[in-house]
Design an enzyme around this catalytic site. Sequence first.
Site, PDB file in Angstrom:
ATOM      1  N   HIS A  82       0.101  21.412  -7.818  1.00  0.00           N
ATOM      2  CA  HIS A  82      -0.983  22.154  -8.569  1.00  0.00           C
ATOM      3  C   HIS A  82      -0.242  22.867 -10.108  1.00  0.00           C
ATOM      4  O   HIS A  82      -0.966  22.836 -11.025  1.00  0.00           O
ATOM      5  CB  HIS A  82      -1.046  23.625  -7.857  1.00  0.00           C
ATOM      6  N   LYS A  95     -12.959  28.962   6.944  1.00  0.00           N
ATOM      7  CA  LYS A  95     -11.496  28.319   6.945  1.00  0.00           C
ATOM      8  C   LYS A  95     -10.775  29.575   6.661  1.00  0.00           C
ATOM      9  O   LYS A  95     -10.222  29.849   5.632  1.00  0.00           O
ATOM     10  CB  LYS A  95     -11.453  27.353   6.039  1.00  0.00           C
ATOM     11  N   ARG A 111      -5.358  12.976  -7.704  1.00  0.00           N
ATOM     12  CA  ARG A 111      -3.916  12.090  -7.046  1.00  0.00           C
ATOM     13  C   ARG A 111      -4.213  10.763  -6.947  1.00  0.00           C
ATOM     14  O   ARG A 111      -3.697   9.849  -7.762  1.00  0.00           O
ATOM     15  CB  ARG A 111      -3.315  12.745  -5.715  1.00  0.00           C
ATOM     16  N   SER A 125      -1.034  20.407  -0.144  1.00  0.00           N
ATOM     17  CA  SER A 125      -0.743  21.392   0.701  1.00  0.00           C
ATOM     18  C   SER A 125      -0.812  21.291   2.065  1.00  0.00           C
ATOM     19  O   SER A 125       0.155  21.656   2.935  1.00  0.00           O
ATOM     20  CB  SER A 125      -1.758  22.715   0.344  1.00  0.00           C
TER      21      SER A 125
HETATM   22  P1  ADP Z   1      -9.406  22.111  -2.580  1.00  0.00           P
HETATM   23  O1  ADP Z   1      -9.462  22.734  -1.138  1.00  0.00           O
HETATM   24  O2  ADP Z   1     -10.221  22.794  -3.509  1.00  0.00           O
HETATM   25  O3  ADP Z   1      -9.295  20.643  -2.578  1.00  0.00           O
HETATM   26  P2  ADP Z   1      -6.568  22.503  -3.108  1.00  0.00           P
HETATM   27  O4  ADP Z   1      -5.653  23.685  -3.128  1.00  0.00           O
HETATM   28  O5  ADP Z   1      -6.215  21.470  -1.968  1.00  0.00           O
HETATM   29  O6  ADP Z   1      -7.960  22.735  -3.016  1.00  0.00           O
HETATM   30  O7  ADP Z   1      -6.375  21.855  -4.510  1.00  0.00           O
HETATM   31  C1  ADP Z   1      -7.112  22.189  -5.561  1.00  0.00           C
HETATM   32  C2  ADP Z   1      -7.158  21.004  -6.890  1.00  0.00           C
HETATM   33  O8  ADP Z   1      -5.795  20.720  -7.065  1.00  0.00           O
HETATM   34  C3  ADP Z   1      -8.020  19.921  -6.307  1.00  0.00           C
HETATM   35  O9  ADP Z   1      -8.375  19.356  -7.534  1.00  0.00           O
HETATM   36  C4  ADP Z   1      -6.704  19.008  -5.966  1.00  0.00           C
HETATM   37  O10 ADP Z   1      -7.099  17.533  -6.255  1.00  0.00           O
HETATM   38  C5  ADP Z   1      -5.884  19.298  -6.909  1.00  0.00           C
HETATM   39  N1  ADP Z   1      -4.304  18.790  -6.396  1.00  0.00           N
HETATM   40  C6  ADP Z   1      -3.777  19.530  -5.173  1.00  0.00           C
HETATM   41  N2  ADP Z   1      -2.584  18.943  -5.115  1.00  0.00           N
HETATM   42  C7  ADP Z   1      -2.184  18.117  -6.228  1.00  0.00           C
HETATM   43  C8  ADP Z   1      -1.279  17.165  -6.607  1.00  0.00           C
HETATM   44  N3  ADP Z   1      -0.415  16.972  -5.992  1.00  0.00           N
HETATM   45  N4  ADP Z   1      -1.381  16.541  -7.923  1.00  0.00           N
HETATM   46  C9  ADP Z   1      -2.643  16.793  -8.668  1.00  0.00           C
HETATM   47  N5  ADP Z   1      -3.617  17.655  -8.237  1.00  0.00           N
HETATM   48  C10 ADP Z   1      -3.489  18.311  -6.937  1.00  0.00           C
END
Ligand code: ADP
Length: 161
Positions: free
Chosen positions: A17, A41, A90, A128
Site C-alpha cells: 500500500h 466484514k 499486483r 494484507s
Molecule cells: P480492498 O479490500 O479494497 O481490495 P486492500 O486494502 O486489500 O482493500 O487493497 C487496497 C488497494 O491496494 C487495492 O487496489 C489493492 O489491489 C491494492 N494493493 C494491496 N496490496 C498491494 C500491493 N502489495 N501492491 C500493490 N497494490 C496493492
Amino acid sequence: MSLAIYPGSFDPMTYGHIDIIDRSLKVFDRIIVAIAINPAKSGLFSLAERTEMIREVFSGNPRVEVDSFEGLLVNYLERRKANAVIRGLRAVSDFEYEFQMANMNRKLLPAAETFFLMTGADYFYVSSRLVKEVASLGGCVAGLVPETVRKRLTEKVGGGE
Ligand code: ADP
C-alpha cells in the site's frame, strides 16, 4: 491542487500500500487514504486501529490524509470533491475485480477516473490477507509491513520477531 482518493480495507496497511501511495504522490498533490467500512466484514483491526497505524506511518507528511467512509465510493468522492481514484495492481488476478469495480464506478459517476498503479517488484506478493496468515502461523513479517503494524500484529495474533 490535485487530489486523489486511495480506497481500501487496509487491514492492515502493508508496504505494498505504501509503495502505491508513494508513487501516487509523484503525480497528485494530496492523497486521501480512505478506509472502507464494511459492516458485513469485521476484519482483524478495528477502524480506529487501522486509522492510527496509517497516521503513524505518514505522520509528518501533510500531503497524506487518513479518513474512512461507509457506502458507495462515488458518494464519498462527491462529498470530498475528488474525481480521481487510485488502485494498486499486483498480479493478473487483481485485474478482473478491479476492472469490474472501475467500470461500475464510471457508470455511477462519469466525472471520476480510476488510476491503476503497478506496485514495485518487491511487493507483488504482499497482501494484507497473506501477512495476517503468516503472522498467525508464527512467521516473521518484518519487511512486509511497517514496524508499528508488525508490533500490533504480534500482539493480536503472534508471529516471529
Ligand atoms: P480492498 O479490500 O479494497 O481490495 P486492500 O486494502 O486489500 O482493500 O487493497 C487496497 C488497494 O491496494 C487495492 O487496489 C489493492 O489491489 C491494492 N494493493 C494491496 N496490496 C498491494 C500491493 N502489495 N501492491 C500493490 N497494490 C496493492
